[in-house]
Design an enzyme around this catalytic site. Sequence first.
Site, PDB file in Angstrom:
ATOM      1  N   CYS A 192       4.176  35.932  -7.404  1.00 18.44           N
ATOM      2  CA  CYS A 192       2.933  35.743  -6.646  1.00 18.44           C
ATOM      3  C   CYS A 192       1.992  36.880  -7.058  1.00 18.44           C
ATOM      4  O   CYS A 192       2.239  37.558  -8.051  1.00 18.44           O
ATOM      5  CB  CYS A 192       3.200  35.723  -5.141  1.00 18.44           C
ATOM      6  SG  CYS A 192       3.912  37.236  -4.490  1.00 18.44           S
ATOM      7  N   THR A 193       0.919  37.099  -6.310  1.00 20.12           N
ATOM      8  CA  THR A 193      -0.081  38.087  -6.729  1.00 20.12           C
ATOM      9  C   THR A 193       0.470  39.519  -6.785  1.00 20.12           C
ATOM     10  O   THR A 193       0.360  40.190  -7.801  1.00 20.12           O
ATOM     11  CB  THR A 193      -1.303  38.052  -5.784  1.00 20.12           C
ATOM     12  OG1 THR A 193      -1.667  36.697  -5.578  1.00 20.12           O
ATOM     13  CG2 THR A 193      -2.464  38.841  -6.350  1.00 20.12           C
TER      14      THR A 193
END
Length: 335
Positions: A192-193
Amino acid sequence: MRFKLFYHLAATKKMEKKDYYILLYYCYTKIENPEEFREQHHELCLNLNLRGRIIVADEGLNGTVSGLKEDCEKYMKTVKSDARFSHTEFKIDEHDTHAFQKLHVRYKPEIVHSDLKNIDPSKRTGQYIEPKELKELMNREDVVLVDMRSKYEYELGKFKNAVTLDIENFRDMPSKVHELEKFKNKKIVTYCTGGIKCEKASAYLLEQGFENVYQLHGGIIKYGLEQGGENFEGKCYVFDNRVAVEVNTVNPKIISKCYVCNTTSDHMVNCANTVCNRHVPICESCMEKMEGCCSEDCKSAPTKREWNMDGYYPTNMNGYNPYKDAKRLNKKSKV
Ligand SMILES: [Zn+2]
Ligand SMILES: [Zn+2]
């Protein structure tokens, strides 16, 4: 140790004068009196002139803030000096100004809204894969990369060949996990980020009977900082004024399309119609033709703002006061 490495990379990446840092971090840890902690933490951020969004929950701390470098240094030092947060890892980017207009330090039931409150990543979670290891693993036949972010994020950029889930929101992730059944015999690496969603997402996969579950430690951002972002296609969506950041300096590529004409473009804007405010890529020529709007309807709407060339409109600051919610507990106890 790791913090020093980030610092070094961030400091040498660009030669321009950039006096600010943007920090991205989280820490799963038990906070006994989260409301009390929230108040102290809010005060700390005010004193250091930080701006951004911080979430405090019983399960930990999650934040993204901007501030002058020396203020951010003090902030990181203070956070890490607290034994509960000593394992916090900060992803550090440089910037020429604040990346947020406001400061919000809020208490919420979870540090990322997932409805998976029963899952405690500090007890069990997917094994960490460091950025360097990912670079070696990503081309292997028995490895599948799974993007745990929402559609609007991965449409702007994602890892080459990554599997995505058709979700608008992270809390919809469990309903799509069955789509991953076909990869049960492979090594699953979630990303994810900044890594925070994967702590719970990978734990959830383990709970669902997946056995070989790994997670990219520090997410896309850390991979960009440490490994030049190789094979990340497009830009990475971020939740500050920058909107999208370049992470791949090795083999960059644009994958997103203009919302209006469908040609390749990663020019992210906010629709000039205040009510719409849609965050989408719109190519430069459509920007001009549509006066910064995403559709004909928005272009003729009475709520259309005066078109601003960079497609970014500052938030309405009416009534904003950074001290407003800083001291809630004292206020309550006085009543
Ligand atoms: Zn276009
Ligand atoms: Zn619009």
